[in-house]
Motif scaffolding. Structure first.
Motif, PDB file in Angstrom:
ATOM      1  N   SER A  14       9.318  25.442 -20.367  1.00  0.00           N
ATOM      2  CA  SER A  14      10.453  25.720 -19.469  1.00  0.00           C
ATOM      3  C   SER A  14      11.167  24.429 -19.097  1.00  0.00           C
ATOM      4  N   HIS A  15      10.376  23.377 -18.858  1.00  0.00           N
ATOM      5  CA  HIS A  15      10.951  22.080 -18.477  1.00  0.00           C
ATOM      6  C   HIS A  15      11.824  21.528 -19.612  1.00  0.00           C
ATOM      7  N   ILE A  16      11.332  21.646 -20.854  1.00  0.00           N
ATOM      8  CA  ILE A  16      12.097  21.143 -22.011  1.00  0.00           C
ATOM      9  C   ILE A  16      13.459  21.829 -22.071  1.00  0.00           C
ATOM     10  N   LEU A  17      13.470  23.165 -21.881  1.00  0.00           N
ATOM     11  CA  LEU A  17      14.726  23.904 -21.987  1.00  0.00           C
ATOM     12  C   LEU A  17      15.652  23.680 -20.794  1.00  0.00           C
ATOM     13  N   SER A  18      15.119  23.117 -19.704  1.00  0.00           N
ATOM     14  CA  SER A  18      15.981  22.882 -18.538  1.00  0.00           C
ATOM     15  C   SER A  18      16.499  21.440 -18.497  1.00  0.00           C
ATOM     16  N   GLN A  19      16.046  20.589 -19.440  1.00  0.00           N
ATOM     17  CA  GLN A  19      16.505  19.199 -19.467  1.00  0.00           C
ATOM     18  C   GLN A  19      17.940  19.119 -19.999  1.00  0.00           C
ATOM     19  N   GLU A  20      18.585  18.004 -19.689  1.00  0.00           N
ATOM     20  CA  GLU A  20      19.959  17.820 -20.172  1.00  0.00           C
ATOM     21  C   GLU A  20      19.975  17.645 -21.690  1.00  0.00           C
ATOM     22  N   PHE A  21      19.011  16.861 -22.226  1.00  0.00           N
ATOM     23  CA  PHE A  21      18.906  16.650 -23.670  1.00  0.00           C
ATOM     24  C   PHE A  21      17.452  16.690 -24.098  1.00  0.00           C
ATOM     25  N   SER A  22      17.223  17.157 -25.319  1.00  0.00           N
ATOM     26  CA  SER A  22      15.881  17.193 -25.883  1.00  0.00           C
ATOM     27  C   SER A  22      15.998  17.212 -27.399  1.00  0.00           C
ATOM     28  N   THR A  23      14.918  16.907 -28.120  1.00  0.00           N
ATOM     29  CA  THR A  23      14.997  16.895 -29.585  1.00  0.00           C
ATOM     30  C   THR A  23      15.030  18.336 -30.106  1.00  0.00           C
ATOM     31  N   PRO A  24      15.689  18.560 -31.239  1.00  0.00           N
ATOM     32  CA  PRO A  24      15.696  19.917 -31.824  1.00  0.00           C
ATOM     33  C   PRO A  24      14.284  20.472 -32.025  1.00  0.00           C
ATOM     34  N   LYS A  25      13.345  19.594 -32.406  1.00  0.00           N
ATOM     35  CA  LYS A  25      11.958  20.037 -32.627  1.00  0.00           C
ATOM     36  C   LYS A  25      11.344  20.534 -31.316  1.00  0.00           C
ATOM     37  N   ASP A  26      11.542  19.771 -30.223  1.00  0.00           N
ATOM     38  CA  ASP A  26      10.997  20.179 -28.914  1.00  0.00           C
ATOM     39  C   ASP A  26      11.655  21.466 -28.422  1.00  0.00           C
ATOM     40  N   ILE A  27      12.985  21.571 -28.614  1.00  0.00           N
ATOM     41  CA  ILE A  27      13.691  22.789 -28.183  1.00  0.00           C
ATOM     42  C   ILE A  27      13.159  23.985 -28.960  1.00  0.00           C
ATOM     43  N   ALA A  28      12.993  23.822 -30.289  1.00  0.00           N
ATOM     44  CA  ALA A  28      12.481  24.913 -31.127  1.00  0.00           C
ATOM     45  C   ALA A  28      11.071  25.310 -30.687  1.00  0.00           C
ATOM     46  N   TRP A  29      10.219  24.302 -30.397  1.00  0.00           N
ATOM     47  CA  TRP A  29       8.843  24.588 -29.946  1.00  0.00           C
ATOM     48  C   TRP A  29       8.866  25.372 -28.629  1.00  0.00           C
ATOM     49  N   ALA A  30       9.661  24.901 -27.666  1.00  0.00           N
ATOM     50  CA  ALA A  30       9.723  25.552 -26.356  1.00  0.00           C
ATOM     51  C   ALA A  30      10.278  26.966 -26.485  1.00  0.00           C
ATOM     52  N   TRP A  31      11.298  27.130 -27.300  1.00  0.00           N
ATOM     53  CA  TRP A  31      11.952  28.414 -27.525  1.00  0.00           C
ATOM     54  C   TRP A  31      10.943  29.426 -28.066  1.00  0.00           C
ATOM     55  N   VAL A  32      10.238  29.053 -29.138  1.00  0.00           N
ATOM     56  CA  VAL A  32       9.258  29.958 -29.755  1.00  0.00           C
ATOM     57  C   VAL A  32       8.088  30.213 -28.812  1.00  0.00           C
ATOM     58  N   THR A  33       7.623  29.160 -28.131  1.00  0.00           N
ATOM     59  CA  THR A  33       6.487  29.303 -27.215  1.00  0.00           C
ATOM     60  C   THR A  33       6.805  30.309 -26.112  1.00  0.00           C
ATOM     61  N   LEU A  34       7.991  30.177 -25.492  1.00  0.00           N
ATOM     62  CA  LEU A  34       8.362  31.093 -24.407  1.00  0.00           C
ATOM     63  C   LEU A  34       8.631  32.504 -24.933  1.00  0.00           C
ATOM     64  N   LEU A  35       9.302  32.596 -26.077  1.00  0.00           N
ATOM     65  CA  LEU A  35       9.559  33.925 -26.649  1.00  0.00           C
ATOM     66  C   LEU A  35       8.249  34.656 -26.923  1.00  0.00           C
ATOM     67  N   MET A  36       7.287  33.932 -27.533  1.00  0.00           N
ATOM     68  CA  MET A  36       6.015  34.568 -27.887  1.00  0.00           C
ATOM     69  C   MET A  36       5.217  34.955 -26.645  1.00  0.00           C
ATOM     70  N   SER A  37       5.388  34.220 -25.569  1.00  0.00           N
ATOM     71  CA  SER A  37       4.658  34.558 -24.346  1.00  0.00           C
ATOM     72  C   SER A  37       5.255  35.790 -23.675  1.00  0.00           C
ATOM     73  N   GLN A  38       6.521  36.107 -24.032  1.00  0.00           N
ATOM     74  CA  GLN A  38       7.223  37.212 -23.370  1.00  0.00           C
ATOM     75  C   GLN A  38       7.244  38.482 -24.209  1.00  0.00           C
ATOM     76  N   GLU A  39       6.847  38.399 -25.467  1.00  0.00           N
ATOM     77  CA  GLU A  39       6.884  39.578 -26.315  1.00  0.00           C
ATOM     78  C   GLU A  39       5.653  40.427 -26.034  1.00  0.00           C
ATOM     79  N   GLU A  40       5.891  41.661 -25.661  1.00  0.00           N
ATOM     80  CA  GLU A  40       4.789  42.552 -25.324  1.00  0.00           C
ATOM     81  C   GLU A  40       4.010  42.967 -26.552  1.00  0.00           C
ATOM     82  N   GLU A  41       2.696  42.923 -26.437  1.00  0.00           N
ATOM     83  CA  GLU A  41       1.770  43.428 -27.448  1.00  0.00           C
ATOM     84  C   GLU A  41       1.947  42.861 -28.844  1.00  0.00           C
TER      85      GLU A  41
END
Length: 194
Positions: A14-41
């Motif tokens: 969440s912190h990575i996605l709320s920063q002003e700038f971040s690397t594409p790799k970190d954004i992709a990691w945070a994006w997938v990590t949060l999406l997977m934590s929110q997908e039911e079952e």
């Protein structure tokens, strides 16, 4: 693979996605990590997770977004710009609500939420007498939008547009759809707010 629930990892993402700038790799990691934590079952393998991260990283790099001019050593871009570009292409994870340690139950203590859409969803649940029928809740939320209640902006064919907590004139709106509402309800249930 079990659904990701580690609070430190979710907070870091969440912190990575709320920063002003971040690397594409970190954004992709945070994006997938949060999406997977929110997908039911849904239980994805580590292999699938890493391939999704690589896919999102390549997509972000292909956007050719403006880089952080202050950081010439590392390629960093704005997570907000990635979110705006992803809007009609990929699902974006919703903001997590990390509760602050509760202060002793003071009568004047007001409950606040990290994002602007949580309270209207909780209000809609109350108006629906606790029913979590998604279509009924969307209809109630559309009613709030028509009344001009914050944080709503417009009703579109795709869903209801709403203003995020840092929204300012000219920014793109967030989009609430049946699918994202479903994810938000699952997150609120996990946090035992409903």
């Amino acid at each position: 693979m079990t659904k990701l629930k580690s609070k430190p990892i979710l907070k870091r993402a969440s912190h990575i996605l709320s920063q002003e700038f971040s690397t594409p790799k970190d954004i992709a990691w945070a994006w997938v990590t949060l999406l997977m934590s929110q997908e039911e079952e849904k239980r994805d393998s580590e292999e699938k997770r890493y391939s999704r991260i690589a896919e999102f990283e390549a997509w972000i790099l292909g956007l050719d977004l403006p880089r952080d001019s202050k950081n010439t050593q590392v390629h960093t871009v704005s997570p907000e710009a990635v979110k705006n570009a992803a809007r009609n292409v990929f699902e974006w994870p919703h903001e997590y609500i990390f509760e602050a340690p509760a202060s002793p139950n003071h009568p004047d203590t007001k409950v606040t939420y990290k994002d602007t859409i949580t309270k209207p969803i909780l209000d809609a649940l109350k108006d629906a007498n606790g029913s979590d029928d998604r279509a009924a809740l969307m209809a109630i939320l559309e009613g709030y939008a028509k009344q001009g209640k914050e944080p709503f902006a417009n009703i579109t064919t795709e869903g209801i547009e709403w203003k995020g907590s840092n929204w300012s004139e000219g920014d793109k709106y967030n989009l609430l759809t049946l699918k994202s509402l479903n994810n938000r309800l699952a997150n609120l249930r996990k946090k035992e707010l409903i």
